[in-house]
Design an enzyme around this catalytic site. Structure first.
Site, PDB file in Angstrom:
ATOM      1  N   GLN A   1      17.885  25.270  14.257  1.00 37.07           N
ATOM      2  CA  GLN A   1      16.558  25.555  13.695  1.00 37.07           C
ATOM      3  C   GLN A   1      16.051  26.942  14.122  1.00 37.07           C
ATOM      4  O   GLN A   1      15.546  27.715  13.320  1.00 37.07           O
ATOM      5  CB  GLN A   1      15.585  24.469  14.168  1.00 37.07           C
ATOM      6  CG  GLN A   1      14.174  24.583  13.600  1.00 37.07           C
ATOM      7  CD  GLN A   1      13.265  23.434  14.080  1.00 37.07           C
ATOM      8  OE1 GLN A   1      13.721  22.507  14.742  1.00 37.07           O
ATOM      9  NE2 GLN A   1      12.003  23.503  13.744  1.00 37.07           N
TER      10      GLN A   1
ATOM     11  N   TYR B   1      15.444  29.424  10.857  1.00 39.38           N
ATOM     12  CA  TYR B   1      14.174  29.105  10.174  1.00 39.38           C
ATOM     13  C   TYR B   1      13.403  30.318   9.658  1.00 39.38           C
ATOM     14  O   TYR B   1      12.488  30.166   8.864  1.00 39.38           O
ATOM     15  CB  TYR B   1      13.285  28.240  11.072  1.00 39.38           C
ATOM     16  CG  TYR B   1      12.366  28.977  12.022  1.00 39.38           C
ATOM     17  CD1 TYR B   1      12.851  29.527  13.203  1.00 39.38           C
ATOM     18  CD2 TYR B   1      11.007  29.115  11.730  1.00 39.38           C
ATOM     19  CE1 TYR B   1      12.018  30.199  14.067  1.00 39.38           C
ATOM     20  CE2 TYR B   1      10.161  29.796  12.601  1.00 39.38           C
ATOM     21  CZ  TYR B   1      10.672  30.335  13.766  1.00 39.38           C
ATOM     22  OH  TYR B   1       9.836  31.001  14.621  1.00 39.38           O
TER      23      TYR B   1
ATOM     24  N   THR C   1       5.725  15.421  13.504  1.00 36.50           N
ATOM     25  CA  THR C   1       5.851  14.842  14.842  1.00 36.50           C
ATOM     26  C   THR C   1       4.481  14.419  15.372  1.00 36.50           C
ATOM     27  O   THR C   1       3.533  15.198  15.333  1.00 36.50           O
ATOM     28  CB  THR C   1       6.477  15.880  15.790  1.00 36.50           C
ATOM     29  OG1 THR C   1       7.696  16.309  15.209  1.00 36.50           O
ATOM     30  CG2 THR C   1       6.730  15.290  17.163  1.00 36.50           C
TER      31      THR C   1
ATOM     32  N   HIS D   1       1.077  18.538  18.619  1.00 37.97           N
ATOM     33  CA  HIS D   1       2.455  19.000  18.419  1.00 37.97           C
ATOM     34  C   HIS D   1       2.468  20.475  18.016  1.00 37.97           C
ATOM     35  O   HIS D   1       3.219  21.277  18.578  1.00 37.97           O
ATOM     36  CB  HIS D   1       3.143  18.146  17.361  1.00 37.97           C
ATOM     37  CG  HIS D   1       4.500  18.638  16.978  1.00 37.97           C
ATOM     38  ND1 HIS D   1       5.574  18.599  17.846  1.00 37.97           N
ATOM     39  CD2 HIS D   1       4.970  19.221  15.837  1.00 37.97           C
ATOM     40  CE1 HIS D   1       6.651  19.111  17.245  1.00 37.97           C
ATOM     41  NE2 HIS D   1       6.299  19.513  16.028  1.00 37.97           N
TER      42      HIS D   1
HETATM   43 CA    CA Z   1       9.441  16.718  11.123  1.00 35.81          CA
END
Ligand code: CA
Length: 424
Positions: free
Chosen positions: A249, A253, A358, A142
């Site tokens: 996001q 972020y 994830t 990920h």
């Molecule tokens: Ca997460």
């Protein structure tokens, strides 16, 4: 071997074929039977077993528990506070009571009528009061995929990634149980071609396939939990859908990490599967290269072979499986996550929850988010009704399932179901 894990055990309760809940599972959850208060329970097959009434009928008397009130509580925090030997003793006692050769309960019609009911006759509640919630980022596949998409394919992993189980402090108030419907969030977004941000419903709502573990023991401020001690702290695991709004996001972020893009609803499966039940499925993890610092060194098998699946269904449509992954791919294990979390002296509490990050596998069909499955929206996913998805649409339902399987039996988590409603 743990008595309750004996593969030869059979139960007098009917267990459908391929059930996630054979007698070897004995997970813990909170049920709300119609017209009654929420209370602790376990599940075998499609039957739920009310631990508060088992206590009333004296079936836990021999366990010598200090506080039987824990079986009347609306969350499992006080039960977890009794400590690992009691978690184990209660699980073993339940295994014994429901063993096919045991007649204590099955011959007591009054107790049977009060203690047992069908899974469809109860509402599943949030099993713990979640104090703090931390989300890790521990799948190398990920982290690599995200690095390739958003930064530099040549240097996809940031320099710290193989040295630190990277994580951030999340929001616990919006952690909800499977079945809770979540509205698409509103927020600020800014496309690369836009001069200024705009406000409106997120257009890039995504799921994140994760598991989470829950601590059943607290530590004191200033103390470290050494990696050897971490097993005593971890009560069990759930499936976890860490919903994310990718467009919010992307804009918010920098530089402190995700904020409102991750706090509009995070969904867990209702049954906490104990670490004891998962013990037969422990496997080696990926080789960690370069070597980790000594406080993160561990011995033994600390990854778990848990098959994970995500399906998506449009409103009134059929389920399409869009992801098959496995928890065993995780680069950093839960013991390392917890040892790292406390190495600065940060105290942890009973009921705290820790997302894995994830869980993506090595192949494109094993990626644990729409962001990766559709590769930032460039490769739409085909559903069985012919429609396509780059991200989650209104009234789509995401279902996560997970189970560990060997030649003897399956230990599963049930489902973590989330329907996305239009923005408010
Ligand atoms: Ca997460």
């Amino acid at each position: 071997m743990i008595a309750a894990n004996n593969p030869r055990l059979k139960t007098w309760i009917e267990v459908p074929e391929n059930s996630d809940f054979p007698i070897q599972n004995i997970p813990f959850g909170i049920i709300k039977p119609a017209g009654k208060e929420p209370r602790p329970a376990t599940r075998i097959g499609d039957t739920v077993i009310d631990l508060s009434t088992l206590t009333d009928f004296g079936y836990f008397d021999e366990l010598d528990i200090d506080n039987y009130g824990v079986f009347l509580a609306p969350v499992l925090n006080d039960f977890m506070a009794l400590g690992a030997p009691i978690w184990s003793a209660v699980r073993n006692r339940l295994s014994e009571l429901f063993n096919i050769d045991n007649t204590e309960l099955q011959n007591n019609e009054g107790a049977m009528a009060n203690c047992l009911c069908g899974i469809n006759d109860v509402e599943m509640m949030l099993p713990v009061e979640v104090g703090d919630y931390t989300d890790f980022y521990s799948s190398i596949e990920h982290a690599t995929n995200v690095g390739i998409m958003f930064r530099d394919p040549e240097n996809a992993l940031l320099p710290n990634w193989k040295h630190i189980p990277v994580g951030y402090h999340g929001r616990s108030s919006s952690i909800v149980v499977s079945g809770t419907e979540i509205h698409r969030p509103m927020g600020q977004t800014k496309g690369d071609d836009m001069k200024a941000p705009s406000f409106g419903p997120s257009r890039l709502v995504d799921f994140e396939l994760e598991t989470a573990f829950i601590t059943g023991k607290s530590s004191k401020l200033g103390e470290h939990v050494s990696i050897e001690e971490t097993d005593d702290y971890i009560f069990g695991m759930v499936l976890f859908n860490d919903l994310s709004a990718r467009d919010i996001q992307k804009w918010e972020y920098v530089p402190l990490g995700p904020f409102l893009s991750k706090s509009f609803g995070s969904v867990i499966s209702p049954w906490i599967v104990t670490m004891e039940a998962l013990q037969p499925f422990m496997v080696e993890g990926p080789k960690q290269e370069p070597a980790v610092l000594p406080y993160l060194e561990f011995t033994g098998k600390k990854n778990i072979d848990i098959n994970l699946e995500v399906s998506l269904s449009p409103e009134d449509g059929d389920d399409t499986i869009i992801c098959n992954s496995n928890f065993k791919f995780m680069y950093w294990n839960m013991n390392q996550q917890l040892a790292h979390h406390t190495i600065n002296g940060c105290n942890i509490n009973i009921g705290d929850m820790y997302g894995s990050g994830t869980i993506s596998g090595p192949t494109p069909d094993s990626y644990g988010s729409m962001l990766e499955l559709s590769w930032k929206g460039t490769k739409p996913i085909k559903l069985s009704d012919g429609s396509e998805r780059k991200f989650i649409q209104d009234n789509d339902t995401i279902t996560m399932r997970g189970h560990a399987q060997n030649s003897n039996y399956r230990i599963g988590f049930g489902e973590c179901v989330t329907k996305i409603l239009p923005a408010k």
